[in-house]
Design a protein around this motif. Structure first.
Motif, PDB file in Angstrom:
ATOM      1  N   HIS A   1       2.273   5.585  -0.279  1.00 31.97           N
ATOM      2  CA  HIS A   1       1.768   7.003   0.770  1.00 31.97           C
ATOM      3  C   HIS A   1       2.097   8.343  -0.183  1.00 31.97           C
ATOM      4  O   HIS A   1       3.499   7.099  -0.708  1.00 31.97           O
ATOM      5  CB  HIS A   1       1.985   7.014   1.961  1.00 31.97           C
TER       6      HIS A   1
ATOM      7  N   PHE B   1      -3.467   5.433  -1.601  1.00 31.16           N
ATOM      8  CA  PHE B   1      -3.374   4.347  -1.411  1.00 31.16           C
ATOM      9  C   PHE B   1      -2.379   4.101  -1.769  1.00 31.16           C
ATOM     10  O   PHE B   1      -1.411   2.916  -2.221  1.00 31.16           O
ATOM     11  CB  PHE B   1      -4.525   3.791  -1.382  1.00 31.16           C
TER      12      PHE B   1
ATOM     13  N   LYS C   1      -1.220   0.776   4.596  1.00 28.23           N
ATOM     14  CA  LYS C   1      -1.486   1.921   5.138  1.00 28.23           C
ATOM     15  C   LYS C   1      -0.213   2.518   6.289  1.00 28.23           C
ATOM     16  O   LYS C   1       0.521   3.592   5.734  1.00 28.23           O
ATOM     17  CB  LYS C   1      -2.674   2.873   4.924  1.00 28.23           C
TER      18      LYS C   1
ATOM     19  N   CYS D   1      -7.455  -1.692   2.614  1.00 25.74           N
ATOM     20  CA  CYS D   1      -8.239  -0.370   2.273  1.00 25.74           C
ATOM     21  C   CYS D   1      -9.036  -0.067   1.648  1.00 25.74           C
ATOM     22  O   CYS D   1      -8.967  -0.846   0.218  1.00 25.74           O
ATOM     23  CB  CYS D   1      -7.336   0.721   2.158  1.00 25.74           C
TER      24      CYS D   1
ATOM     25  N   ASP E   1      -6.923   5.705   9.086  1.00 27.82           N
ATOM     26  CA  ASP E   1      -5.357   5.018   7.728  1.00 27.82           C
ATOM     27  C   ASP E   1      -5.803   4.484   6.466  1.00 27.82           C
ATOM     28  O   ASP E   1      -5.501   4.624   5.137  1.00 27.82           O
ATOM     29  CB  ASP E   1      -3.547   4.224   8.418  1.00 27.82           C
TER      30      ASP E   1
ATOM     31  N   VAL F   1       0.636  -1.101  -0.324  1.00 31.11           N
ATOM     32  CA  VAL F   1      -0.055  -0.091  -0.101  1.00 31.11           C
ATOM     33  C   VAL F   1       0.626   0.968   0.346  1.00 31.11           C
ATOM     34  O   VAL F   1       2.332   1.118   0.543  1.00 31.11           O
ATOM     35  CB  VAL F   1      -0.786   0.337   1.391  1.00 31.11           C
TER      36      VAL F   1
END
Length: 699
Positions: A275, A514, A379, A463, A488, A273
């Motif tokens: 960021h 994501f 995440k 997510c 998150d 994932v």
């Protein structure tokens, strides 16, 4: 932070009135939470606090001295009382007699459980000796950027002396453990007036006789370092800017194109994932002259290094002449080169008993003029890894501005990354949930089926991006799920599935939030009821628009992403029993649902060669929690079947073969099955969740 515009001093947040009502251990908790509330003091999960407290021995041996210290894996900012390990100081001191020297240091960790006070199940960390052997009641060990910038400078010892005099001492680099604890004790005994010390390439230790004194000393020393850098770090950061910063919208557009491609390349063995961070500190670094040489040095503080790997990957992108396609074309070679370099690092540094090589992919990706992308198993870890690298950027800013920045020596870095104790900790981690690392987008996400589906997927580690046209309900659903699973892992986008541009934007936002997409649950819906002669063209087009065209638009966007990622994908359409079984007075709805099912069949054919699976769930009569049953549809269906609205659920239940009501959670369970690896060899299938209806049998 070391930037001039963020150089304000830390505030003294200690409240005497509040602290006066607390026990000594409660004051430790209070102090810890205050320190951890400011990322200029320590990063998430970093640092330790402790207090030596007089307690009644549960074995009736009178009172004893007990070390309360942050337990393994905790975070001082969010720790609760049960996050502290408690150990008999008498037994900790007795361990000195068992210590056989540096080459046997790791075995000392095995003795710590024997020192446990009051059967406390919280595991003690490897930093326990560092706190136990400092002959002071209260000890803080923090990782402030301003202090680590001193600790990571080439002339670290001289800078410490220059800034703090005899007030704060200095020790050379030593991996945390029993030996370093003895070093700290020896320093304190030789320097009784010192209030703390700087550990080379590591961080800050401070101490005091009371919790308040210890806290205030920590704040004072950090503020002194911040002030010193403000007055002395006057050169352009990182050698000055040599590349432009793209506008915010352009930065997001570049990240949206890069992230799924990178993710696909690095998620072969474990889903990742992403960021994205384009904050001021990051942009200063990724536009600077010294970006490449500083990035190659890696981080200095062990906490930074463990989160960010040996070094980042600097992406070949020129913001002065942006060509994303050229960058994408070179990514495969860049990722392969990083893996080869990491494997070579492993081979150079491995020891006879080293664990096998772990994931060789980068965690941090620096994009000139754009920002920083981080990827991790979830995440929160991706975000925190980014925060740690921002800490490293601030350290490099300070150290290189007043001296020369020095990274952690390669062998030391390896010995920390592949430390047997760290490996044992990794082996104790719980098995990942079935959807760990997966990213899902759920349309109609604020309704009964959509929210139940999001809840089910998130419970398995996914997510989720909730998409819905009802922004009020959307905000409430996001808030509810964030409270249950954490901020998150859930996002929301306002989406009208019939708006082509808005659909594309919603998926682009998902990629930046994501890093990619694995699962599309197409669930947006409406319901209408009218006999054919009363079915207006507007009503017909509205059904076709949402239930056929809308499903086409979101599926097309998902397919585009899946093909960019080259890692497969999963689409689940929420259709209806009415897509297979005709129903009176609902020709527009039934026709649109039939189109939806046939679209899914076509997409299953198109996606199979690229491991993109497409399946359908057919609900029937899901009244509870469903928004389509809150308007005229419920009254219209009651009129068609010559009953009242209160009797409609019973009517549907009794007409089913199983005589059961169908709830949103039942549909969510079927969607989870089709979205998970449990159905890995299924595509083009239809699962009816209708309590049994012979007309909708698919064969």
């Amino acid at each position: 932070m070391l930037e001039k515009n963020q150089g304000a001093r830390l505030a003294n947040l200690w409240d005497d009135a509040k602290a006066s009502t607390m026990s000594e251990s409660e004051r430790l908790l209070y102090r810890s939470n205050l320190l951890g509330s400011d990322k200029r003091i320590t990063n998430y999960g970093g640092g330790n606090t402790s207090a030596k407290v007089i307690e009644a021995d549960p074995l009736g041996a009178g009172v004893v001295e007990v070390l309360w210290v942050k337990g393994s894996g905790g975070d001082v900012g969010t720790i609760k009382m049960d996050g502290f390990a408690t150990l008999y100081m008498e037994k900790l001191n007795a361990l000195k007699g068992l210590y056989r020297g540096l080459e046997h240091e790791d075995e000392m960790v095995g003795y710590l459980p024997h020192c446990t006070f009051n059967l406390n199940p919280r595991a003690a960390s490897i930093d326990t000796p560092l706190h136990a052997y400092v002959p002071k009641k209260h000890v803080d060990h923090m990782h402030p950027d301003a202090i680590i910038a001193i600790a990571a400078a080439k002339n670290s010892r001289e800078l410490t002396q220059q800034i703090f005099g005899e007030d704060i001492g200095w020790l050379p680099w030593k991996r945390p453990g029993f030996e370093l604890g003895l070093w700290l004790e020896k320093f304190c005994l030789k320097n009784p007036n010192a209030r703390g010390l700087v550990l080379e390439s590591h961080g800050l230790f401070t101490w005091g006789d009371t919790a308040k004194e210890c806290y205030e000393t920590t704040v004072e020393i950090i503020n002194k370092a911040i002030g010193w850098f403000e007055g002395n770090n006057t050169v352009p950061a990182f050698g000055g800017a040599v590349k432009p910063v793209l506008a915010a919208a352009e930065r997001r557009a570049v990240a949206e194109k890069l992230m799924p491609v990178i993710r696909g390349m690095i998620s072969q063995d474990e889903k990742k994932v992403g960021h994205f961070d384009d904050g001021e500190a990051v942009l200063d670094f990724v536009t600077s002259r010294d970006l490449a040489p500083l990035a190659a040095l890696g981080t200095s503080c062990p906490d930074h290094f463990l989160r960010t790997k040996i070094r980042p990957l600097v992406v070949d992108f020129d913001p002065a002449s942006p060509d994303v396609d050229k960058t994408l074309a070179g990514l495969a070679d860049a990722v392969a080169a990083y893996r080869a370099d990491y494997a070579a690092y492993y081979e150079r540094c491995k020891r006879d008993n080293s664990p096998g090589m772990r994931d060789p992919n980068a965690v941090v990706y620096l994009v000139p003029g754009v920002g920083m992308i981080t990827f991790a198993k979830d995440k929160a870890t991706a975000r925190i890894s980014g925060e740690f690298y921002v800490n490293a950027i601030n350290v490099m800013r300070g150290a290189s501005g007043v001296s020369e920045y020095v990274g952690l020596p390669e062998q030391e870095a390896f010995d920390i990354e592949y430390w047997l104790l760290e490996e044992a900790k990794l082996q104790r981690m719980p098995k990942p949930k079935s959807l760990a690392g997966r990213i899902a987008l759920v349309t109609g996400g604020a309704g009964g089926i959509g929210k139940a589906t999001a809840n089910r997927l998130m419970a398995e580690g996914a997510c989720v991006v909730l998409a819905d046209i009802d922004e009020t309900a959307l905000a409430a659903a996001q808030s509810e799920l964030a409270a249950r699973y954490g901020k998150d892992v859930v996002r929301s986008v306002a989406m009208n599935v019939t708006d082509e541009a808005l659909v594309a934007k919603s998926f682009a936002d998902t990629l930046v939030e994501f890093g990619g997409l694995d699962i599309l649950v197409s669930n947006a819906g409406l319901a209408s009821s009218a006999v054919i002669e009363e079915t207006t063209l507007e009503l017909w087009n509205r059904n076709i628009g949402i239930l056929a065209t809308g499903y086409f638009l979101v599926a097309r966007e998902a397919f585009r992403i899946f093909r960019r990622q080259k890692a497969g994908g999963n689409v689940v359409f929420v259709a209806s029993k009415n897509g297979l079984a005709a129903s009176p007075g609902a020709s527009a709805y039934c026709t649109a649902k039939a189109a939806e099912i046939h679209l899914a069949r076509c997409l299953a054919l198109e996606g199979a060669s690229e491991q993109i699976r497409v399946n359908v769930v057919n609900p029937d009569a899901v009244l509870r929690g469903s928004k389509i049953w809150t308007g005229e549809w419920k009254e219209q269906r009651a009129a068609i079947y010559k009953t009242d609205t209160e009797g409609l659920e019973a009517l549907y239940r009794e007409r089913s073969m199983l005589k059961l009501s169908v709830f949103p959670e039942d549909i969510a369970e079927a969607i989870y099955f089709l979205a998970s690896d449990m159905s890995a060899k299924s595509t083009g299938n239809i699962v009816n969740v209708d309590a049994g209806n012979a007309q909708s049998f698919t064969r």
